[in-house]
Design an enzyme around this catalytic site. Sequence first.
Site, short mmCIF file in Angstrom:
data_model
loop_
_atom_site.label_atom_id
_atom_site.label_comp_id
_atom_site.label_asym_id
_atom_site.label_seq_id
_atom_site.Cartn_x
_atom_site.Cartn_y
_atom_site.Cartn_z
N ASP A 12 0.86 -1.24 0.07
CA ASP A 12 -0.01 0.11 -0.14
C ASP A 12 1.02 1.08 0.14
O ASP A 12 2.04 1.18 0.19
CB ASP A 12 -0.88 0.03 1.18
CG ASP A 12 -0.11 -0.18 2.45
OD1 ASP A 12 0.61 -0.41 2.73
OD2 ASP A 12 -0.64 0.82 3.66
N HIS A 44 1.93 -8.99 -2.81
CA HIS A 44 0.74 -8.21 -2.83
C HIS A 44 1.29 -6.67 -2.98
O HIS A 44 1.90 -6.51 -2.05
CB HIS A 44 -0.04 -8.25 -1.69
CG HIS A 44 -1.15 -7.31 -1.36
ND1 HIS A 44 -2.61 -7.28 -2.02
CD2 HIS A 44 -1.40 -6.06 -0.84
CE1 HIS A 44 -3.39 -6.28 -1.53
NE2 HIS A 44 -2.60 -5.52 -0.76
N ASP A 66 0.76 -17.70 -3.11
CA ASP A 66 1.46 -16.95 -3.62
C ASP A 66 0.51 -16.34 -4.83
O ASP A 66 0.75 -16.34 -6.01
CB ASP A 66 2.87 -17.58 -4.60
CG ASP A 66 3.56 -16.44 -5.28
OD1 ASP A 66 3.49 -15.33 -5.06
OD2 ASP A 66 4.35 -16.75 -6.16
N GLU A 102 2.01 -10.37 1.39
CA GLU A 102 2.29 -8.97 1.10
C GLU A 102 3.93 -8.79 1.51
O GLU A 102 4.50 -9.53 1.79
CB GLU A 102 1.70 -8.01 2.30
CG GLU A 102 1.84 -6.46 1.84
CD GLU A 102 0.81 -5.59 2.18
OE1 GLU A 102 -0.13 -6.18 2.75
OE2 GLU A 102 0.82 -4.37 1.98
O1 9MR Z 1 2.66 -6.43 9.74
C1 9MR Z 1 1.29 -5.93 10.16
C2 9MR Z 1 1.06 -7.25 10.98
O2 9MR Z 1 1.92 -7.48 12.23
C3 9MR Z 1 -0.37 -6.93 11.46
O3 9MR Z 1 -0.97 -8.26 12.06
C4 9MR Z 1 -1.54 -6.88 10.45
C5 9MR Z 1 -2.74 -6.33 10.61
O4 9MR Z 1 -3.08 -5.36 11.37
O5 9MR Z 1 -1.00 -5.50 9.47
C6 9MR Z 1 0.32 -5.83 9.18
O6 9MR Z 1 0.96 -4.51 8.54
C7 9MR Z 1 0.29 -4.40 7.44
C8 9MR Z 1 -0.28 -2.85 7.53
O7 9MR Z 1 -1.23 -2.98 8.47
C9 9MR Z 1 -0.71 -2.19 6.13
N1 9MR Z 1 0.30 -2.09 5.18
C10 9MR Z 1 0.78 -3.69 4.82
C11 9MR Z 1 1.31 -4.26 6.20
C12 9MR Z 1 1.80 -5.52 5.96
O8 9MR Z 1 0.91 -6.62 5.44
#
Ligand code: 9MR
Length: 567
Positions: free
Chosen positions: A167, A488, A536, A545
Amino acid sequence: PSAAADVAVRVNQHAYQWNGPKHATVVTDSTTPLSWQLTTSAGKVVAHGKTKVYGLDEFSGDHVHLVDFSRATRVGERYRLVVGGVASFPFDIAKRPYEQLREDAFAYFYHNRSGIEIDAAYVGAQYARPAGHLGVAPNQGDTNVPCYPGSCDYSLDVRGGWYDAGDHGKYVVNGGISAWQVLDAYERAVTVSGGGRAEIADGTLRIPEAGNGISDVLDEARWEVEFLLRMQVPAGQALAGMAHHKMHDDAWTGIPMRPDLDPRPRYLQLPSTAATLNLAAVAARCARLWKKLDGTFAAKCRTAAERAWAAAVAHPAMYAQDLGTGGGGYGDGDVTDEFSWAAAELFTTTGRASYKAYLEPADLSEGFYWGSVAALGDLTLARFHNQLSRSEWRAVRDRVVAGADALVADMKSQGYANPYLPRDGHYAWGSASATPNSAFIIASAFDLTGKQKYRDAALESMDYLFGRNALNQSYVSGYGEQASHNMHHRFWANQANAAYPNPPAGALAGGPNSRLEDPKAQELLQGCKPAKCYVDHIDSYSTNEVTINWNAPLAWMALFADSPSAR
Ligand code: 9MR
């Protein structure tokens, strides 16, 4: 069924270091040892032996045997490990298996820079793109970003930094840990004997700053540090000195979406104590590292760190809350660990004893991640013993070594060696980043003790990431026969739209997440064993991601593995 049909051989599909440990895992129901052969690309057997029966591996549900072929040291390409007539994917035995990964894993950060054109000269034509988020239409950020409506009445120029992940949000909490780890890669290289000074020198990365006389690793980190400094609440405002927790769009954008084409309004979200302490920790380290290189910048960092610290002490329990949608939460209801981390950095930089009251002994046996950072304070203190009394330093060092011992034991207790053994039985979001984060602790024990067993365990951890795992999957793009390539990401979105590229080499996928936290994972992974809950697919943001805070430990480990003391 023949024994052969039921066998699968899982190796580091990329490469083993010639003088390092070489282990593999064999999936088989056999209850007696099997013969294995190591063959060259020409089919010649160069080593052989018997597997060791392990039994049921809890997190994968696989019955496995173990193979140790460490005594094979001859450098070569496309070896295979063969068991019962079934061959593994090919792999190399190399002098410096992680030399290229070091470059690629650090290049991840340039690829994800905000506020600057990504130049084909450094990344190749397919990854070139215009600058994102400089207030040029259709972008509405990041040069003059207001607070979320109703939360405050000023705007900030928060250009620059790295995009968080797939994102386009920019978050101080995980931006902080990421910048810290990149800075730590530099600081290890210049302070630990054999840490790899030449490997982090100016000109070692393909970035615009190469040739400016300063380490490229430092240059890359500075791009993020400057952004973090911009997120601080200005003097004269009610919460002056605090850091805004994050800034992002007012709603999630779809995939694909090149950064410069994002049309949505962007807002500063409320300040938080956690973000403020991330800023304090990173800025304190910045003050230390740039002191002799750029005194003005170092002084700016020190002032920002001390202001942030004072603001956090004055507002010790402002926990993150979300206003609207469009960004990740990064919420954290316990900031004692952030206080300890920031105090350790400020104490190390300034030598002022008052910070010591905030130090909390860390338990390093379960690693760390953006929400649990006490370990980072201990890792800093352990490296800079000159600031502590001898007995204080011994206690810190013993904690790091005890943590490493526990992580090594966790690793050795599993069928697919991994210094990650979640006590709640679930593989968490970003589980593949726990591996290099824990390996970082193990590698630090090597730096502190010089004991080879820690160097070996740190290197063996890498095997998990490159395919010695329950899915026969390399979680690093471009490395290994079966490597993740549909992560992602809004720009590396080839799977969604052929006009966009796949991820470049050296990006680490989040990896198995047994809580199935996205619709694609829920559709495809029902009933999966924790270590197998991964797909994947570009839509599976909870398993596939990428983020700066996962690539930072990968880059740190690549530099460690490629440094003279480890190779
Ligand atoms: O890395 C983050 C993980 O520890 C959390 O469980 C999750 C849900 O809140 O969010 C992950 O971080 C994401 C972030 O919220 C938005 N950008 C992508 C991040 C990686 O997936």
